[in-house]
Every structure is written in structure tokens, then in C-alpha cells.
Scaffold this active site. Structure first.
Site, mmCIF file in Angstrom:
data_model
loop_
_atom_site.group_PDB
_atom_site.id
_atom_site.type_symbol
_atom_site.label_atom_id
_atom_site.label_comp_id
_atom_site.label_asym_id
_atom_site.label_seq_id
_atom_site.Cartn_x
_atom_site.Cartn_y
_atom_site.Cartn_z
ATOM 1 N N ASP A 75 5.627 -1.068 1.157
ATOM 2 C CA ASP A 75 6.424 -0.355 0.152
ATOM 3 C C ASP A 75 5.622 0.809 -0.431
ATOM 4 O O ASP A 75 4.395 0.845 -0.351
ATOM 5 C CB ASP A 75 6.900 -1.299 -0.965
ATOM 6 N N GLU A 137 4.403 -4.794 -3.010
ATOM 7 C CA GLU A 137 3.055 -4.780 -3.582
ATOM 8 C C GLU A 137 3.045 -3.963 -4.855
ATOM 9 O O GLU A 137 2.437 -4.332 -5.853
ATOM 10 C CB GLU A 137 2.062 -4.202 -2.579
HETATM 11 ZN ZN LIG Z 1 -1.253 0.511 -2.539
#
Ligand SMILES: [Zn+2]
Length: 392
Positions: A75, A137
Site C-alpha cells: 500500500d 502498513e
Molecule cells: Zn513504508
């Protein structure tokens, strides 16, 4: 044969998937899965509850313990409101750099790992290399715990993990954690002309905010300190607050969202306990004298463990040996390395690109760093083919 050109092609493909954390990453995951399947490598996927996002785990080499995990997140952060000079999801190569959202943070590393899969397959690896690509994340390492659980279930224990967050390929052996909380105060509403008959939740929340600021000031003044970090102490930030409905109503409810980024070794539970003590001993008795139903409730939203420096870590030993670097650094940002460490997989953070570029408009990665990353990962493959001892 140089792997640079195929790596840059792959990077352009990866950048073209708009995997901003709020959106699905499945198109990218399917692309990677297809790429691996063409080379006879199976992928394991673990999904977000919504089914819209997935982690990918794939192993190249024998199914034995002692392997190396190459970990990265798929992401990227949003681009809205940022002054990009070109389409963020189309790679532009200019002046020795590749521009695009995620080039540094951190599709550059993923492209390098994927470009080297043919080399991994061509070598007779004695220990496996695991590719671990996660989702969400940027929202607080929300995807990676399921991936690590799956790893523990499905794989013999890896020896170490390399998390390819941008460090300009320096070796980061420690980082802070992030622990995020929501605190909600419930008071009693009433007409604003008679504040003494109600319990003002906004004012009570303000006292709690100040209590947190006092705790933060204590960390700032008394430590503990670790000069590897900027700032060198544990921090607290109150990020959002919301309360009340109108100026002529005593607000019944107020919530604020806050986080702490403790140094590795500082327990966030201690901060929570101090806030709780202030609420129970000083604040609530006053509120409850007027409204017995008054409450302060804190719930945890995000918890990402910090990465503790470990002088015995085989992850540090291997990367020191392969890079010739002696020094390690600490980084201020948080990664999944702390979660790997907690799962008994020693981890180090090392990847191409700079964190100064991450989350910025016109994010870029230097092509020289992509090359250096390919060199480093080629050495990791050499090691996996002939895993000499990492003791000492
Ligand atoms: Zn990162």
C-alpha cells in the site's frame, strides 16, 4: 546480464496499481501472484475481513527452517492535495531517478525482490527465500500480523527478515513503536446558562489532554533517551478531538485520538496507566459528584511494536557481512520489523530510497539505489545458496 531494466519495468507496473491504503490491493496481488505462478512458484494469500485486500507469501527454495524473509508493504499513502507535477501512478524516469507514488515507500524494494526471482530459482538454495508482501502498513501495520501468523502456521521458522523500507540501504536495527488510542469522556448535558448542573465533557477532555502533555514533558526532560532517534525520547501526540453539539449546550461527550511513539523498551501500558490514574483519582471524583454516570474510556486502536536493537541478531550480522557496513542506525518511522522480532524472527530494516521522499509529492527513488539494492539482494541469494554461519 543486468537485472536493472527488468526491475524498472516491474517498478513501473507496480506503481501503476493505485494501492492507496483505503483502496483494494487485489489487482497488484493478482499481478504478483501471476508473475510467480509463471515461474512455478505458489503464493499463499491472507485476506482482510472485507476480502478487498490481501497479503501474499511465497517461498523460493526448499521448505526448511533458516530462510530469509524479504518483507514489504504494497500500500501507499494518498496523493490528494499534494502538488504532483505529473501523474503519481505513472513512473517517470528523469535525471537518474524514478518518480511515482511508492517508488521509495516501498515498491522499489518489492520490484528488486521480484526481479531477482529467476536468479533465486536458478541457484540451488540451501535455505529458502520468502517473499512477504502486506497490505495496510501505512494504516499502522494492520495487514502484516495475519501474514506473520500464516507464516508461523505454514512455514518452518525463518532465520531472519529484511524489511525493505527506505533507509538508503543503511542498516536500521531499531525503530520506535506506535500505539494509538481513542479516549472518550462522557459527562452530562444541560443548558449552557447553568454549567454547574452539567458535566462538561469538553473541559474534562482538556484536562486529560493536559495530563498527557505533562507525561510527554517528563519523557522529554528526563528520558530515557536514545540519540539514534530524532527526537531522542518517547513522544505523545494528541491528533484529533471532537466534542459538543452547540455553543449553548453543555457537551455530554468528547473524544480525542492520540498516539505515543515510545522508544523500544518503554512500555506504552505505563503511559496508559498514568492517564487512567489521573482520571480515576483526580478527574472522575469531581465529575461524579455532579453526574454519577460520568465516564472516561480509553480503547486501543493501533499497536505496532518497536524494534529493539539486538547485538546478537543474525539479521544484523548477515547484512553487516554483505554490505561491509559497521554502523547501524535507528529510524523514527515504524515498520513491521518489530512485529517480526516479536514473532521470534530477527529483523532489520534496509531498503532503497529515502524516508525524506516517502509520503511527499514527486516521490522518487535514485536508480543508483535500486542498483545497490539488487546487488545486496544478489548477495543474500548467494548466502542462501551457501549459508555460512552467522554466529558472532
Ligand atoms: Zn513504508
Amino acid at each position: 546480464m543486468s537485472t536493472l531494466a527488468p526491475t524498472l519495468d516491474l517498478l513501473a507496473r507496480l506503481i501503476a496499481f493505485d494501492t492507496v491504503s483505503a483502496k483494494s490491493n487485489l489487482a497488484l496481488i493478482e499481478f504478483v501472484r501471476g508473475l510467480l505462478a509463471e515461474q512455478g512458484i505458489e503464493s499463499r494469500l491472507t485476506f482482510h475481513d472485507s476480502g478487498e485486500k490481501a497479503n501474499l507469501l511465497a517461498t523460493i527454495g526448499p521448505p526448511v527452517a533458516g530462510g530469509v524473509v524479504l518483507s514489504g508493504h504494497t500500500d501507499v499513502v494518498p496523493v490528494e492535495g499534494q502538488p504532483w507535477s505529473a501523474d503519481p501512478f505513472r513512473c517517470v524516469v528523469r535525471d537518474g531517478r524514478v518518480y511515482g507514488r511508492g517508488t521509495s515507500d516501498m515498491k522499489g524494494f518489492i520490484a528488486c525482490a521480484l526481479a531477482l526471482v529467476p536468479m533465486m530459482r536458478a541457484r540451488e538454495l540451501q535455505v529458502p527465500i520468502h517473499l512477504a508482501f502486506s497490505y495496510d502498513e501505512e494504516l499502522g501495520c494492520l495487514g502484516v500480523p495475519a501474514l506473520i501468523d500464516d507464516m508461523a502456521r505454514a512455514l518452518p521458522l525463518p532465520r531472519l527478515a529484511i524489511v525493505g523500507e527506505p533507509t538508503r540501504l543503511r542498516l536500521a536495527d531499531r525503530h520506535k513503536g506506535i500505539h494509538g488510542f481513542d479516549t472518550t469522556v462522557t459527562g452530562r448535558d444541560g443548558h449552557s446558562s447553568a454549567p454547574h448542573r452539567g458535566v462538561n465533557a469538553v473541559s474534562a477532555a482538556a484536562e486529560l489532554v493536559l495530563a498527557l502533555e505533562r507525561i510527554a514533558a517528563e519523557f522529554r526532560e528526563k528520558g530515557p533517551f536514545d540519540a539514534a532517534f530524532d527526537p531522542s525520547y518517547t513522544t505523545i501526540n494528541i491528533g484529533q478531538i471532537e466534542g459538543g453539539t452547540a455553543v449553548n449546550i453543555i457537551p455530554r461527550q468528547c473524544s480525542f485520538r492520540w498516539e505515543t511513539r515510545p522508544l523500544p523498551g518503554v512500555d506504552p501500558a505505563e503511559i496508559l496507566a498514568r492517564l487512567d490514574r489521573f482520571a480515576r483519582q483526580e478527574l472522575l471524583p469531581r465529575l461524579r459528584a455532579i453526574a454519577p454516570e460520568a465516564q472516561v474510556v480509553t480503547s486501543q486502536r493501533v499497536s505496532v511494536a518497536g524494534l529493539r536493537a539486538d547485538p546478537q541478531s543474525p539479521a544484523t550480522a548477515l547484512l553487516r557481512r554483505l554490505t561491509g557496513a559497521n554502523a547501524t542506525i535507528g529510524v523514527a518511522f515504524t515498520t513491521e520489523a518489530g512485529l517480526f522480532q516479536r514473532a521470534r524472527i530477527p529483523a532489520i530494516v534496509c531498503g532503497p530510497g529515502s524516508i525524506d521522499q516517502a509520503h511527499q509529492p514527486d516521490e522518487f527513488v535514485e536508480i543508483s539505489e535500486i542498483e545497490a539494492c539488487l546487488d545486496l539482494l544478489a548477495k543474500v541469494i548467494d548466502w542462501a545458496a551457501d549459508p555460512v554461519d552467522l554466529a558472532g
